[in-house]
Design a protein around this motif. Structure first.
Motif, short mmCIF file in Angstrom:
data_model
loop_
_atom_site.label_atom_id
_atom_site.label_comp_id
_atom_site.label_asym_id
_atom_site.label_seq_id
_atom_site.Cartn_x
_atom_site.Cartn_y
_atom_site.Cartn_z
N ARG A 1 -1.25 -5.59 6.29
CA ARG A 1 -2.20 -4.56 6.71
C ARG A 1 -2.09 -4.16 8.19
N GLY A 2 -1.29 -4.92 8.92
CA GLY A 2 -1.03 -4.51 10.30
C GLY A 2 -0.09 -3.31 10.38
N LEU A 3 0.65 -3.07 9.30
CA LEU A 3 1.56 -1.91 9.23
C LEU A 3 0.81 -0.83 8.51
N SER A 4 0.09 -0.01 9.24
CA SER A 4 -0.80 0.91 8.57
C SER A 4 -0.71 2.31 9.14
N GLY A 5 -0.94 3.27 8.30
CA GLY A 5 -1.02 4.65 8.76
C GLY A 5 0.03 5.54 8.13
N ILE A 6 -0.24 6.82 8.28
CA ILE A 6 0.67 7.82 7.72
C ILE A 6 1.65 8.24 8.80
N ASP A 7 2.90 8.19 8.47
CA ASP A 7 3.95 8.50 9.41
C ASP A 7 4.22 10.00 9.45
N GLU A 8 4.25 10.58 8.26
CA GLU A 8 4.51 12.01 8.17
C GLU A 8 3.99 12.52 6.83
N LEU A 9 3.28 13.63 6.88
CA LEU A 9 2.86 14.25 5.63
C LEU A 9 3.36 15.68 5.65
N ASP A 10 4.28 16.01 4.76
CA ASP A 10 4.84 17.35 4.69
C ASP A 10 4.12 18.08 3.56
N ALA A 11 3.13 18.87 3.95
CA ALA A 11 2.26 19.50 2.95
C ALA A 11 3.04 20.55 2.15
N ASP A 12 3.98 21.23 2.78
CA ASP A 12 4.77 22.25 2.06
C ASP A 12 5.59 21.61 0.95
N GLU A 13 6.16 20.47 1.28
CA GLU A 13 7.04 19.80 0.34
C GLU A 13 6.25 18.90 -0.61
N GLY A 14 5.03 18.56 -0.21
CA GLY A 14 4.22 17.66 -1.04
C GLY A 14 4.71 16.24 -1.03
N VAL A 15 5.18 15.78 0.15
CA VAL A 15 5.65 14.40 0.25
C VAL A 15 5.00 13.73 1.46
N VAL A 16 4.84 12.42 1.37
CA VAL A 16 4.23 11.69 2.48
C VAL A 16 4.97 10.38 2.69
N ARG A 17 5.13 10.03 3.97
CA ARG A 17 5.68 8.71 4.27
C ARG A 17 4.57 7.90 4.95
N ALA A 18 4.31 6.73 4.41
CA ALA A 18 3.24 5.91 4.96
C ALA A 18 3.66 4.46 5.01
N TRP A 19 3.02 3.70 5.87
CA TRP A 19 3.30 2.28 6.00
C TRP A 19 2.62 1.50 4.86
N ALA A 20 3.20 0.38 4.56
CA ALA A 20 2.77 -0.37 3.37
C ALA A 20 1.30 -0.78 3.41
N GLY A 21 0.80 -1.09 4.61
CA GLY A 21 -0.56 -1.60 4.69
C GLY A 21 -1.62 -0.51 4.67
N THR A 22 -1.21 0.73 4.57
CA THR A 22 -2.18 1.83 4.58
C THR A 22 -3.12 1.71 3.38
N PRO A 23 -4.44 1.76 3.63
CA PRO A 23 -5.37 1.71 2.49
C PRO A 23 -5.19 2.95 1.61
N LEU A 24 -5.23 2.75 0.30
CA LEU A 24 -5.10 3.89 -0.61
C LEU A 24 -6.16 4.94 -0.32
N ALA A 25 -7.34 4.47 0.08
CA ALA A 25 -8.44 5.41 0.34
C ALA A 25 -8.03 6.39 1.43
#
Ligand code: FAD
Lengths: 476, 388
Positions: free
Chosen positions: B79-103
């Motif tokens: 959970r120390g590896l958390s957060g969204i790295d990049e969200l490309d809304a046009d492409e509909g893809v997101v890169r996030a760290w493993a500890g990111t809460p689903l919420a």
């Protein structure tokens, strides 16, 4: 070798074991004609047991082997390592079971893709992955390459449709992977083997998911002044939340080739690009989607036609599907490239791809799965012209580098095979390739099954992408 | 750089897995919560060198599922590896760290006009959802949404496969191997996920469940995103463009409109805290008989006919009753034409049964993979299928 040949003949019968030079000639290459190698023998086993015994015979003689379907692959995947044995699955071509209730079918690997959908048509279901080669390519080849097609935008690629496999491991053991339910215990081995490019074993039975034939299908043709506006329209459509079944672009150069050929579809040759959009689903929804797509196309400068009947629908698709045939008539050889970029980058990348083709003085055109960002620059050439061949290869490499720089990858559906193995370090660092090797060696520690594919020959000495190293790598 | 955090054991919150670990009869002395992937890779590498066993976890919501750990020296919290790295809304893809809460992911996905392709029970992390391939009511195939994966192998190497694009056959599809492997081959540190476009209309209907055939037909309507049979009721969530949803509504055998939360509430059955909870998978035609078998043995069931998933919860902790329930579950899996997984059970049961089901003739490949990806055998030792 003659001892091995005798052993192979004893297993599959003399008529199913080819060893004469003139018989082997057609097996020297697959759909990618620039890579070739002569196998020592080709065997056509009739069942799983024969496959297993062939594999064990090859092992006993220390000879590598490679599974093969119809040989339509475009990355050199089904070409034997020198003096290897090709195990062609074309005789194993039976549909073993169809269950409409459970929406699945069990087939042998030699079943031709289009034949499967025909065989299950009476259930109201179909097999969704539809490579443009579907009249020839086999399910075994589709599984190995994780093949896609025009309709993968909505339906996904082969990996989304395979539930279970029977395979002969590289040591000759027969195993079953996966489950008809789609949720097997343990590691997702089916997921690992689909897309394994025939290097992890020989698939001898495939259980696939079937999906319902949609209630309604509508096909639109957008005729655009230029390819950039066609790409922008694609971006607008996908951004709006619409998920068409297909979004395919044919560029001006291809239109000219198609219209000059027997595949002519009556397209205006002054068009900059055409976009084929297919929408399917419940009738009520499709009708409105057609209107939305029409508006997106119109607002990007297109003229729009909606197919009024099946004949017209086929005519629209002819522009797309006839492209390979039409291009193939322009020169003895056709190089079909395959790379993927984020959709938003399409206009810019296409321009650069055409510029690269022109700079290398090549006849290059584009037909592609625009909705997936999956490019297919096609180059017609004559491989006997050494200078032209060298330019084809150099241009291909430049195209791949361009796509990688744009955040893309070097294959969307044709695989790495021998064709792109040396370019793997453009995307992957040493540890990444090593992880793939760990999977490879878990199945085939001695690398006797389809050797010389996927992995770079001289590991890690090709100049690698500096971004692809260390922890501070930028996200792909 | 390594931030070792002493285990707080704060007030038995759901995010705290020690309960499960204590049940395994093991004491874990140390807890690590690295804050970047490099630190995590160092810690895994150090552990491999020293032969220290790691229990890898995110929010711990799925920790109950697994065979008892054979060894556990250090808890590795992602959970120390958390957060969204990049969200490309046009492409509909997101890169996030493993500890990111689903919420958090869900919120960002919705804000960008999309929806998250996961809805497992409990509020877990992205990494935990992927590692456990945690099915929800709506989305059963977690694997299909993963485009690319960053994984630290058991030997400490940071690796990457796949990418950000939506179609990709560049090299082996290693993500498939790690999704659902419960952290036994590597520690997922980040992922590229394909989001789904948000549906224009979502409506939920329920009513007394009709016969199996009619229920299945309803579950298979083109816009049916979730369909469950529970407690004699059929609950169907339709999602898609408004005209299609409206058309499917006419075809539904159940007519009482209800709130979307009704579907979310069912996840409490799917992931509830019963004494024994099992998952039976199967083909559509086999599920009804399997459900009847489980109910006959006193199980409370939740059936997802279109997904081929069936859950059952048993609340009697008497060993004889547990034995009977397990026996029925085994029979149900046979009837369903699929497999049994024990998702939650007392330690004695998990000692006696491989909760994932034994890999059988595939044990050799399982072992080979484990040996190559985690040569020192330090990642969740004993917890996965085949007690690897
Ligand atoms: C005109 C044309 C259009 C095409 N369009 C598309 C397209 O739209 N989408 C797409 O994805 N591809 C396309 N392709 C590429 C090709 O058709 C696919 O890759 C196809 O899946 C290959 O099938 P095949 O039976 O010809 O396999 P082959 O070429 O014989 O073999 C391909 C690979 O599969 C392996 N293999 C074959 N059988 C087995 C088996 N039983 N077990 C294990 N491994 C096996 C081989 O070793 C090899 O690595 C196209 C090709 C052509 C020529």
């Amino acid at each position: 070798m003659s001892q091995l040949h005798a052993a192979l003949r004893a297993i599959v019968g003399p008529e199913a074991c080819l060893t004469r030079a003139e018989e082997l000639y057609v097996y020297e290459a697959d759909g990618l004609t620039v890579h070739s190698a002569r196998p020592s023998a080709v065997v056509l086993p009739a069942d799983t047991d024969q496959v297993a015994r062939v594999v064990r015979a090859c092992r006993a003689h220390g000879v590598p082997f490679v599974p093969r379907g119809a040989g339509t692959g475009l990355s050199g995947g089904a070409v034997a390592a020198d003096d290897g044995v090709i195990i062609e699955c074309s005789r194993m071509d039976r549909v073993l079971q169809i269950s409409g209730d459970d929406r699945l079918a069990v087939v042998q690997p030699g079943v031709v893709n289009a034949d499967l959908s025909k065989a299950v048509a009476h259930t109201g279901l179909f097999y969704a992955p539809d490579p443009s080669s579907q009249l020839a390519c086999t399910l075994g080849g589709n599984v190995a390459e994780n093949s896609g097609g025009p309709h993968t935008l909505k339906y996904g690629t082969t990996t989304n449709h395979v539930l279970a496999l029977e395979m002969v491991l590289p040591d000759g053991e027969v195993v079953r992977l996966g489950s008809r339910s789609g949720h097997a215990p343990g590691f997702d081995l089916v997921g690992a083997v689909v897309g394994g490019e025939g290097t992890l074993g020989i698939v001898t039975e495939i259980t696939v998911r079937l999906v319902p034939v949609p209630e309604s299908v509508e096909t639109l043709l957008g005729i655009f002044p230029d390819v950039v506006s066609a790409c922008r329209a694609v971006g607008a459509i996908t951004k709006s939340g619409l998920v068409p079944a297909a979004l395919e672009i044919v560029d001006r150069r291809t239109i000219e080739a198609v219209e000059a050929s027997v595949y002519a579809a009556g397209l205006p040759t002054d068009a900059g690009a055409v976009l084929i959009v297919e929408l399917d689903g419940p009738e009520a929804g499709v009708a409105r989607q057609v209107e939305r797509v029409r508006e997106f196309a119109l607002s990007h400068g297109a003229r729009v036609e909606v197919a009024r009947d099946e004949a017209e629908r086929q005519r629209f698709w002819r522009a797309r599907k006839g492209a390979f045939g039409a291009m193939g008539r322009l020169a003895p050889d056709l190089y079909v490239h395959d790379a993927v970029v984020p959709r938003a980058k399409l206009p810019e990348i296409l321009e650069r791809v055409c510029e690269i083709g022109d700079r290398y003085r090549l006849r290059l055109c584009n037909v592609f799965h625009a909705g997936d960002g999956n490019l297919h620059p096609n180059i017609c050439f004559d491989r006997r012209d050494a200078d032209e061949l060298a330019r084809v290869v150099a241009a291909g490499e430049e195209i791949l580098r361009t796509c990688v720089e744009a955040g893309g990858v070097i294959s969307g559906e044709h695989g790495i095979g021998t064709e792109k193995r040396e370019y793997m370090p453009l995307l992957f660092g040493e540890a990444d390739l090593d992880a793939m090797a760990r999977l490879r060696e878990s199945f085939d520690p001695e690398r006797v099954c389809n050797p010389g594919k996927v992995f770079p020959s001289t590991r890690f000495c090709v100049e690698s992408n500096p971004k692809a190293r260390g922890y501070d790598r930028v996200p792909l | 750089m390594n931030e070792a955090v002493r285990d707080a054991r704060a007030g038995g919150t759901v995010s705290d897995p020690p309960g499960a670990v204590a049940e395994d009869g093991l004491e874990v002395a140390e807890s690590l919560r690295p804050t970047d992937a490099a630190a995590l890779a160092d810690q895994v590498g150090d552990a491999a060198a020293a032969g220290r066993a790691l229990l890898v976890h995110g929010a711990g919501t799925r920790f109950e599922t697994g065979n008892p750990a054979l060894r556990a020296d250090v808890r590795l919290d992602t959970r120390g590896l958390s957060g969204i790295d990049e969200l490309d809304a046009d492409e509909g893809v997101v890169r996030a760290w493993a500890g990111t809460p689903l919420a958090e992911l869900r919120e960002k996905a919705v804000a960008s006009g999309h929806e998250l392709p996961f809805d497992p029970p409990g509020e877990g992390t992205l990494g935990g959802t992927l590692a456990s391939a945690a099915a929800g009511l709506r989305f059963a195939n977690v694997r299909d949404a993963v485009l690319g994966l960053d994984v630290v192998l058991g030997s400490g190497e940071a690796t990457r496969s796949g990418g950000r694009v939506v179609k990709n056959v560049t090299g082996y599809d290693l993500a498939k191997l790690h999704v659902g492997a419960f952290g036994s081959l590597g520690v997922i540190t980040a992922a590229w996920i394909r989001l789904r476009p948000a549906p224009e209309a979502v409506r939920v209907f329920e009513g007394p469940a009709p016969d199996a055939r009619a229920s299945l037909a309803a579950a298979r309507l083109a816009t049916a995103r979730a369909a469950a049979i529970h407690d004699g009721r059929l609950i169907v969530e339709l999602a898609g463009d408004a005209p299609s949803v409206e058309a499917d509504r006419e075809r539904l055998p159940v007519r009482e409109e209800t709130a979307a939360e009704r579907v979310d509430a069912l996840r409490d059955v799917q992931g509830g805290r019963a004494v024994l909870r099992v998952r039976v998978t199967g083909v559509a035609s086999g599920l009804p008989a399997a459900a009847a078998c489980l109910e006959g043995a006193g199980g409370v069931t939740l059936s997802l006919p279109a997904q081929g998933l069936l859950y059952a919860a048993f609340d009697d902790s008497d060993p004889k009753a547990l034995g009977a329930a397990l026996e029925a579950a085994g029979r149900a899996a046979g009837l369903a034409g699929g497999e049994l997984r024990i998702e939650r059970a007392p330690l004695a049961v998990r000692r006696a049964h491989d909760v994932f089901g034994d890999p059988g003739p595939l044990r050799g490949i399982h072992r080979a993979l484990k040996q190559r990806f985690d040569p020192a055998g330090i990642l969740n030792p004993g917890r996965f299928a085949g007690r690897l």
